[in-house]
Design an enzyme around this catalytic site. Sequence first.
Site, short mmCIF file in Angstrom:
data_model
loop_
_atom_site.label_atom_id
_atom_site.label_comp_id
_atom_site.label_asym_id
_atom_site.label_seq_id
_atom_site.Cartn_x
_atom_site.Cartn_y
_atom_site.Cartn_z
N SER A 85 0.77 -1.15 0.22
CA SER A 85 -0.17 -0.08 0.11
C SER A 85 0.83 1.08 0.00
CB SER A 85 -0.96 -0.07 1.23
OG SER A 85 -1.79 0.94 1.12
N ARG A 139 -12.91 7.26 7.69
CA ARG A 139 -12.49 5.81 7.78
C ARG A 139 -13.61 5.06 7.30
NH1 ARG A 139 -7.68 3.25 8.34
NH2 ARG A 139 -7.88 1.33 9.27
N ASP A 184 -8.56 -5.38 -6.10
CA ASP A 184 -8.38 -4.03 -5.37
C ASP A 184 -8.77 -2.95 -6.12
OD1 ASP A 184 -7.00 -1.83 -4.13
OD2 ASP A 184 -4.99 -2.87 -3.99
N HIS A 220 -7.89 -4.52 -1.61
CA HIS A 220 -6.65 -3.85 -1.30
C HIS A 220 -6.00 -4.66 0.10
CE1 HIS A 220 -3.69 -0.83 -1.20
NE2 HIS A 220 -4.08 -0.34 0.29
N ASP A 221 -7.03 -5.06 0.98
CA ASP A 221 -6.67 -5.50 2.32
C ASP A 221 -5.90 -6.98 2.16
OD1 ASP A 221 -7.54 -3.50 3.99
OD2 ASP A 221 -9.24 -4.58 4.78
#
Lengths: 459, 459
Positions: A174, A243, A403, A440-441
């Site tokens: 990232s 968030r 992602d 993405h995680d």
Amino acid sequence: MAFPCLDAIESRSATLEARSDSSGPEPSYTTGATLKYRCREPLLLDWGGVLREFDIAYETWGSLNADRSNAILLHTGLSASSHAHSTEANPQPGWWENFIGPGRALDTEKYFVICTNVIGGCYGSTGPSSIDPADGQIYATRFPILTMEDMVRAQFRLLDSLGVDKLYASVGSSMGGMLSLASGVLFPERVGSIVSISGCARSHPYSIAIRHTQRQVLMMDPNWNRGFYYGRVPPHAGMKLAREIATVTYRSGPEWEQRFGRRRADPSKPPALCPDFLIETYLDHAGEKFCLTYDPNSLLYVSKAMDLFDLGQQNRLATAARRAEREAALRTRADDANALSPDPGSCTLTLPDRPYEEQPDVDDRAASAPTTTAADSGPPEDLVQGLAPLRNHRALVMGVASDILFPAWQQREIAEALERAGNRHVSHYELSEEHSLFGHDTFLLDVKNVGGRVKEFLG
Amino acid sequence: MAFPCLDAIESRSATLEARSDSSGPEPSYTTGATLKYRCREPLLLDWGGVLREFDIAYETWGSLNADRSNAILLHTGLSASSHAHSTEANPQPGWWENFIGPGRALDTEKYFVICTNVIGGCYGSTGPSSIDPADGQIYATRFPILTMEDMVRAQFRLLDSLGVDKLYASVGSSMGGMLSLASGVLFPERVGSIVSISGCARSHPYSIAIRHTQRQVLMMDPNWNRGFYYGRVPPHAGMKLAREIATVTYRSGPEWEQRFGRRRADPSKPPALCPDFLIETYLDHAGEKFCLTYDPNSLLYVSKAMDLFDLGQQNRLATAARRAEREAALRTRADDANALSPDPGSCTLTLPDRPYEEQPDVDDRAASAPTTTAADSGPPEDLVQGLAPLRNHRALVMGVASDILFPAWQQREIAEALERAGNRHVSHYELSEEHSLFGHDTFLLDVKNVGGRVKEFLG
């Protein structure tokens, strides 16, 4: 209609208000005990600011060998601390707990792993919540604009102090994948290999847009108070919203389809405007967990640094010219105290007089313009030249098809640009949707596919 | 550091404050003159609310033929008015100006085109900014929860009043594509053909997540005041943020790469935390244009209705049971005035006691679980059964590969579910990235590919 989600925000504001009245400023942000390096040499930043001195919080795992040749610098994502793995001083699991250790992806029987909190952050390294030595006050939004390269320069001061002349490898995912590339480009002689996972070589307008919305919701929270909220109620509502928006981009639609589908939290109750579907309570919970644990101004400065990231040759040359000019100015005004602080008005940007307007010929363009995407046309020459310092480095570049924040074409772009620059040691892997729906995680979760490739590459 | 983007918000608040002090409530939302239908028969809503009476604003183009068989009902997207095309009473271009007219996609020499503002909206149809006839006060968040099917039922009351027993076709894009399907499912005998563009048959958790963040930023604006802002400063900052988030999902990354790339609005100035890159000024401008033109409570109610959309059989049966129960209750309590209003506490949803927690076995799942996406496994049987009322209708279903809000697999799902239900008259087209990079907005822009297919299908 009742609004329990707003009641929760108001009640937290009241609690925080009462706490700051009775015990002064809120405790500083921390994820636990770290090592600390203080650099007393000034650090000139890419956009003209100067840190007279700075701290870097860091942690290490494994041992530095006799010839100091086995150090791996592990770079973090946006809001992570140096706590990548548990330590004796801090036994809490770290954010890459299962990727570090004997026999793991970063094998601590072979390597000396170093992880730092970036400057601009809030977990022990100097950032907007730190005291400005010039006046003893918290920087807040008087903190200078940073770049990823500034963060890397600060990290290499730490390496100097540890006696690490050359890294065995620079590794990150990232934002860390961006920092990992930047390390090699800035200090090609001091980096052995590069691992860059789910990162990019220059920020894409979609990712700038996503970070823009996060900054805006945060800055619109009245408690943000233009950055001067320390010792008062922090902008926890804005942080929660930021968030939640970020979380939308961390996973993938197909994963949510499987995990939450269209299930409501309590189907026996009628629908509500506050969180109602399971996916909403998931986002709400992600925001709740985060909103008081990370400094809002750090989010602004570090996310802005990500927007500014561009390893292309043009940007690198412009930055070098700006730095040279600023260095010359600092030398000639060395005894002028103001020389060390950027002009306080210098970070003002007014909007253009004429806002952007949709082009009138948009129909024609949609119907007939030949459209080329980055994926079609290969990496731009500017990027090939910018990455040329890495032409002889072994490099592992990984991406994940699901992602949406750092789409897989951005990692293909890195790999292709390295290859066009003449690099014959590039390994590029893309995890398909069959391998991971975690978007993405994935880099935080997939020990087998991500960790496995890293271990194999490092040897 | 200066914050011109916050200065702009504060100055608008001050202007609006001064205006509401001097001249009372702000003018009602409008896009110009429309026709108006008032229905004085109560409308029972899917979640138990009742509108004692309601208005529908609508506009028409072309002429109804002698046997009233040439009417096309055109459904709108979330925030659109009935003004799809210019009229004598309102010469401003409409939102589908180039798709309607003699020889156009909706050919006004052949068809009588009707477009309505949905109930829940604010452009003349009854919604949260309307007066509640029960007490003469604005509904605000006392307005009952709506579904897309409720909007359709209200539209068919208008058709009754116009003497249109059966539509030649039901046509719509985005939310309109959902409404278009719902029209056929609810009133299969009254709809000839269906056109559904960039819509879906049930909301996907990703789209719920995106709308959730928009609702949350709006509801967090202190000026929202739990929905009671009429006659005061409206939550323009929250609306601006909500529109910026929405705009991120309306276009595509590749289009932005071509149009904005990484260009900054004024490269001669240092970076700023307020809008700085061109993509940011684009989003900022989109928010500015929208923030005072649409009722914030309408955004909440209509976007919630979209979340609740599910044409699957289970949801349809549960809704029918709920309606039957409510109808029986209304009959037995017909002389009880309270019977017409839902229980004011009934829309309260408290969060579950235990928030959602990441599953501990997530690593294993990432590494080994067989993952099936909706795209892989075909439409669920529940949806096949739910769409069965459309098994004999000619249907045109279109999607756009670059759409991230209503991804192309959702339109494939519609087409496949119709086919599995036995429909042999389904035309399905997907515009590739070579045809359009305009993402979800393609339906507003692409006269050639979208308009052309619609014209061909309608004949």
